[in-house]
Enzyme design. Structure first.
Site, PDB file in Angstrom:
ATOM      1  N   ILE A   1       0.717  -1.046  -0.392  1.00 33.17           N
ATOM      2  CA  ILE A   1      -0.059  -0.571   0.140  1.00 33.17           C
ATOM      3  C   ILE A   1       1.026   0.882  -0.142  1.00 33.17           C
ATOM      4  O   ILE A   1       0.910   2.430  -0.590  1.00 33.17           O
ATOM      5  CB  ILE A   1      -0.803  -0.265   0.910  1.00 33.17           C
ATOM      6  CG1 ILE A   1      -2.524   1.448   0.971  1.00 33.17           C
ATOM      7  CG2 ILE A   1      -0.455   0.186   2.506  1.00 33.17           C
ATOM      8  CD1 ILE A   1      -3.245   0.367  -0.486  1.00 33.17           C
TER       9      ILE A   1
ATOM     10  N   SER B   1      11.786   1.162   6.940  1.00 37.90           N
ATOM     11  CA  SER B   1      11.307  -0.061   6.759  1.00 37.90           C
ATOM     12  C   SER B   1      13.092  -1.638   6.440  1.00 37.90           C
ATOM     13  O   SER B   1      13.480  -0.833   6.532  1.00 37.90           O
ATOM     14  CB  SER B   1      10.762  -0.455   4.977  1.00 37.90           C
ATOM     15  OG  SER B   1      10.114  -1.343   4.914  1.00 37.90           O
ATOM     16  N   ARG B   2      11.925  -2.849   7.374  1.00 37.51           N
ATOM     17  CA  ARG B   2      13.640  -3.304   7.258  1.00 37.51           C
ATOM     18  C   ARG B   2      13.936  -3.733   6.397  1.00 37.51           C
ATOM     19  O   ARG B   2      15.250  -4.425   5.969  1.00 37.51           O
ATOM     20  CB  ARG B   2      12.723  -5.221   8.212  1.00 37.51           C
ATOM     21  CG  ARG B   2      11.984  -4.629   9.384  1.00 37.51           C
ATOM     22  CD  ARG B   2      11.955  -5.464   9.890  1.00 37.51           C
ATOM     23  NE  ARG B   2      10.576  -5.924   8.702  1.00 37.51           N
ATOM     24  CZ  ARG B   2       9.614  -7.221   8.904  1.00 37.51           C
ATOM     25  NH1 ARG B   2       9.341  -7.730  10.285  1.00 37.51           N
ATOM     26  NH2 ARG B   2       8.442  -7.437   8.046  1.00 37.51           N
TER      27      ARG B   2
ATOM     28  N   LYS C   1      -5.699   2.183   7.818  1.00 39.58           N
ATOM     29  CA  LYS C   1      -6.503   1.032   8.216  1.00 39.58           C
ATOM     30  C   LYS C   1      -6.375  -0.719   8.431  1.00 39.58           C
ATOM     31  O   LYS C   1      -5.748  -0.363   7.287  1.00 39.58           O
ATOM     32  CB  LYS C   1      -8.082   1.238   8.097  1.00 39.58           C
ATOM     33  CG  LYS C   1      -8.003   0.952   6.252  1.00 39.58           C
ATOM     34  CD  LYS C   1      -7.743  -0.530   5.451  1.00 39.58           C
ATOM     35  CE  LYS C   1      -8.149  -1.791   5.834  1.00 39.58           C
ATOM     36  NZ  LYS C   1      -7.970  -2.820   4.378  1.00 39.58           N
TER      37      LYS C   1
ATOM     38  N   ASP D   1     -10.290  -7.493   6.152  1.00 34.38           N
ATOM     39  CA  ASP D   1      -9.273  -6.507   6.471  1.00 34.38           C
ATOM     40  C   ASP D   1     -10.456  -5.415   5.140  1.00 34.38           C
ATOM     41  O   ASP D   1      -9.930  -4.797   4.822  1.00 34.38           O
ATOM     42  CB  ASP D   1      -8.245  -7.172   5.430  1.00 34.38           C
ATOM     43  CG  ASP D   1      -7.200  -6.508   5.066  1.00 34.38           C
ATOM     44  OD1 ASP D   1      -6.622  -4.892   6.183  1.00 34.38           O
ATOM     45  OD2 ASP D   1      -7.131  -6.031   4.096  1.00 34.38           O
TER      46      ASP D   1
END
Ligand code: NAP
Length: 311
Positions: free
Chosen positions: A15, A37-38, A91, A169
């Site tokens: 997203i 971010s990893r 969300k 979801d």
């Protein structure tokens, strides 16, 4: 014109790449300045491998957008609030109602903006549908939110784990629209969840709600739909039948098309986030999430065939 809001994104995944980065690039109120971010980074911005490292290493940030799965939302949001940053939550806003309420309290005490976003509410037909329904008496509601999980969530494990919500979801997007457009509050009477025997979250949900007037409100969420995908809400009223299709972007009444809009959801969300920051306000509407919690509390559960990403 005021200086742009410098923002960092946490969780550079589907997203973030599909929607957040383009929406931020087209909104002059924001400057995308960092990401955390990893396993991923974004060209042209400072990159960190954790949210904590970004908060410490990019003191110029005013705000963060949390695009990670919901299971890590609370810890990340709390850290960002404690570091004095405004927070945009993807969300669903968390994994429990209580943790989201805790975040809202913390944001209030820290004088930062907390925005629990509901992207489907920004779809082109939603506002007009709400206005049209204000003048109507609702007689029946039918919601069909049916899509193919393998198309939309390839390889994602978190959706099947505790807190991942399964078919809620996407289903929570329908609930976010319903709670925006229906003139009266509604509540769950009966629910049936189909849960694959190797998963913790449902692949299908049948929900029967009503309101104080006894209006039948039915919702069918299903993640097994191949072929054409269906994201539609039908509202029968004394003024005619309103139909929202394509996740809220197309609106018609008695077959006459009123809106056939383009994808404006994330542009709308960032406009709203900037307004809230400018007004020193938060917006945390947990009603869509509460309906999901109610379903998990009330539902009859049926075990179904195990789910495997590759059929
Ligand atoms: P995703 O791609 O699976 O995850 C986003 C990124 O979060 C991952 O790429 C990963 O990046 C990071 N991440 C994953 N697990 C993590 C963990 N345990 N701790 C820290 N970081 C972790 O998910 P998504 O589809 O973008 O969805 C993210 C959120 O957006 C969800 O709440 C979803 O409901 C919402 N959303 C998704 C869509 C959609 O179409 N996919 C649409 C609207 C809203 P690193 O491995 O690089 O850290």
């Amino acid at each position: 014109m005021s200086a742009p809001i410098r923002i960092g994104i946490a969780g550079v995944g589907k997203i973030a790449r599909d929607q957040h980065v383009p929406a931020l690039q087209h909104n002059h109120r924001f400057e995308l300045a960092a990401c955390a971010s990893r396993n991923a980074s974004l060209d042209g911005v400072k990159s960190f491998d954790s949210l904590e490292a970004m908060l410490a290493g990019a003191p110029e940030l005013h705000a963060v957008s949390l695009c990670t799965p919901p299971q890590v939302r609370y810890q990340q949001a709390r850290a960002a609030i404690e570091a004095g940053r405004h927070v945009f939550l993807e969300k669903p806003p968390g994994v429990t109602l209580s943790e989201v309420e805790d975040l809202a309290r913390r944001a209030d005490q820290a004088n930062v903006t907390l925005f629990a976003s509901w992207h489907a509410r920004e779809a082109a037909g939603v506002d007009r549908a709400r206005q049209w329904l204000e003048e109507a008496r609702v007689q029946r509601v039918d919601v069909q939110w049916r899509e193919d999980v393998r198309t939309w969530h390839p390889g994602q494990q978190w959706i099947w784990q505790p807190g991942g919500l399964g078919v809620f979801d996407p289903g929570i997007n329908a609930l976010s629209i319903m709670t925006r457009i229906l003139p009266d509050e509604f509540f769950l009477e009966r629910a049936r969840l189909e849960v694959p025997e190797n998963c913790q979250a449902p692949i299908g949900a049948e929900l029967d709600f009503t309101d104080a007037a006894g209006t039948p409100i039915h919702a069918d969420f299903d993640w097994r739909q191949t072929g054409p995908q269906t994201w539609q809400i039908t509202v029968e009223t004394d003024r005619g039948t309103l139909l929202l299709e394509d996740g809220g972007s197309r609106l018609s009444v008695d077959g006459e098309q009123l809106i056939d809009g383009e994808d404006v959801e994330y542009a709308g969300l960032y406009r709203r986030f900037a307004e809230l920051i400018g007004a020193d306000r938060s917006e945390v509407d947990i009603r869509p999430f509460r309906h999901v919690a109610d379903a998990f509390m009330l539902a009859e559960r049926i075990a179904t065939a195990p789910f495997h990403d590759q059929d």
